[in-house]
Design an enzyme around this catalytic site. Structure first.
Site, PDB file in Angstrom:
ATOM      1  N   GLY A 176      -4.574  -1.186   9.947  1.00 14.65           N
ATOM      2  CA  GLY A 176      -3.758  -1.041  11.154  1.00 14.65           C
ATOM      3  C   GLY A 176      -3.624   0.412  11.549  1.00 14.65           C
ATOM      4  O   GLY A 176      -3.879   1.311  10.744  1.00 14.65           O
ATOM      5  N   LYS A 222       1.161   5.243   0.281  1.00 18.01           N
ATOM      6  CA  LYS A 222       0.470   6.464   0.702  1.00 18.01           C
ATOM      7  C   LYS A 222       0.693   7.525  -0.358  1.00 18.01           C
ATOM      8  O   LYS A 222       1.836   7.737  -0.806  1.00 18.01           O
ATOM      9  CB  LYS A 222       1.033   6.936   2.050  1.00 18.01           C
ATOM     10  N   GLU A 238      -7.703   3.721  -1.552  1.00 21.78           N
ATOM     11  CA  GLU A 238      -8.313   3.852  -0.230  1.00 21.78           C
ATOM     12  C   GLU A 238      -8.566   5.328   0.094  1.00 21.78           C
ATOM     13  O   GLU A 238      -7.664   6.154  -0.034  1.00 21.78           O
ATOM     14  CB  GLU A 238      -7.362   3.215   0.803  1.00 21.78           C
ATOM     15  N   LYS A 247       0.867  -1.185   0.000  1.00 18.47           N
ATOM     16  CA  LYS A 247       0.000   0.000   0.000  1.00 18.47           C
ATOM     17  C   LYS A 247       0.897   1.225   0.000  1.00 18.47           C
ATOM     18  O   LYS A 247       1.780   1.351   0.834  1.00 18.47           O
ATOM     19  CB  LYS A 247      -0.891  -0.064   1.245  1.00 18.47           C
ATOM     20  N   LYS A 261     -11.105  -1.431  10.711  1.00 21.60           N
ATOM     21  CA  LYS A 261     -10.228  -1.233  11.866  1.00 21.60           C
ATOM     22  C   LYS A 261     -11.150  -1.262  13.072  1.00 21.60           C
ATOM     23  O   LYS A 261     -12.033  -0.399  13.181  1.00 21.60           O
ATOM     24  CB  LYS A 261      -9.525   0.127  11.798  1.00 21.60           C
TER      25      LYS A 261
END
Ligand code: OSB
Ligand code: MG
Length: 374
Positions: free
Chosen positions: A294, A166, A217, A164, A266
């Protein structure tokens, strides 16, 4: 039945091995809020509240969660006979708005107590069916593209099943394209924007479609669904919602509106395990895959996430990196590890969390504590 007679709050500080930067802020050292719940039957549970120092992910921080637990939440549980761990969510939710992470820490701690009372590993109490969980890595915003490529390449070589990346304006299309080019078409890549965009960026975000990411996301605002639905219409890549899914109802709204096709669950963000399972079940019924996100947890919070991720509809790799990715030394032993295929083992040998908490080290790291009694 659960009857808590004492709760201890502790703050410990753990420096991250490397700073973790997302579009909305940077973390260098975690101020970690740990709870110890003592049941009248002698059972005892460690729990982690996943708040951080700054309100850049949600409005909660360690300095809002602490007094909320002390003044509003813990008094509802201490000294009360709670018939079932499944009742805790409703007890904490009644007439207390928000504060999901504060509520979740208490609620999940109660589920751990119930698991120990039943002689079950936490994963089994939750309804988990997997013995190991596929793991992905979440790479913060790096200083330059070359560093990002190096980290993504290393991560895939180490076995991670998903990378993933950012992203933020100015560090998006070209950066992700460079990684895609370096790692090849088969690698499982995704991007996480942590609210850095608006609908005005739709055309730019649509350029990510060419990079066949697993998902993008939470590109838009932390509490938005309607604009995500509009954006999803303009993208081929599935949107995954994180910040916007704060309850079962928001997951239902996402589905109704078409605001996303994947959910990052989450447990802290949604107020604990009862809501996490409700969201999991709803998504399963509607063929929406979920995965466990997380919050840079210590080994204690990680144990709760791993247990949750063992449920059947957690079909995508979770952000459940091993301890050494975050810390020079974790507060559990053995530390969390991942095998060469990117799998983390679910502890199933003992009741409860199934990992040993290093209590001496936690005591030594404690910078403040408070005890609440009946
Ligand atoms: O958006 O998923 C996020 C960490 C802090 C706040 C928000 C997020 C994250 C991560 C870290 O991506 C995932 C991890 O714990 O490894
Ligand atoms: Mg996210």
């Amino acid at each position: 039945m659960i009857r808590l007679d004492r709760i201890v709050l502790r703050e410990i500080r753990l420096p991250l091995r490397e700073p973790f930067r997302i579009s909305s802020g940077e973390m260098r050292e975690r101020r970690i809020l740990l709870l110890e719940l003592f049941d009248a039957t002698g059972v005892h549970a460690w729990a982690e509240c996943v708040v951080d120092d700054a309100p850049n992910y949600s409005s909660e921080t360690i300095d809002t969660a602490w007094p909320t637990i002390v003044r509003w939440l813990a008094p509802r549980l201490i000294g009360a006979d709670v018939a079932s761990h499944t009742d805790v969510h409703g007890i904490l939710e009644q007439d207390v708005r928000g504060h999901h992470m504060a509520k979740a820490a208490l609620e999940m701690g109660c589920w751990n107590i119930a698991a120990q009372q039943a002689g079950l590993p936490l994963a089994r109490l939750l309804g988990g069916t997997r013995a190991q969980i596929a793991t992905g890595i979440s790479l913060g915003i790096q200083r330059d593209v070359a560093t990002l490529i190096a980290k993504a390449t290393e991560s895939l070589a180490a076995g991670y099943q998903k990378v993933k990346i950012k992203i933020a304006p100015g560090r998006d299309i070209e950066w992700v394209a460079a990684v895609r080019h370096a790692v090849g078409d088969d690698a499982h890549l995704m991007a996480d924007a942590n609210n850095a965009y608006t609908l005005a960026d739709a055309e730019r975000l649509a350029q990510l479609d060419a990079l066949h990411l697993m998902m993008i996301e939470q590109p838009l605002a932390h509490d938005d669904l309607v604009r995500h639905a509009e954006l999803q219409k303009r993208l081929r890549t599935p949107l995954c919602l994180d910040e916007s899914i704060t309850s079962l109802e928001r997951a239902q709204d996402m589905h109704t509106l078409g605001a996303g096709r994947i959910v990052n669950i989450k447990p802290g963000r949604v107020g604990g395990f009862a809501q996490s399972i409700a969201i999991h079940d709803f998504c399963e019924e509607h063929s929406i895959p979920v995965w466990c996100g997380g919050m840079l947890e210590s080994g204690i919070g990680r144990a709760y996430n791993v247990a949750l991720a063992s449920l059947p509809n957690f079909t995508l790799p979770g952000d459940l990196s091993p301890s050494a990715r975050y810390w020079t030394q974790d507060v559990v032993s053995p530390e969390w590890t991942m095998d060469a295929r990117g799998m983390v083992q679910v502890p199933l040998a003992e009741p409860g969390l199934g990992i040993a908490v290093d209590e001496d080290r936690i005591r030594a790291l404690t910078v403040r504590s408070e005890e609440i009694r009946a």
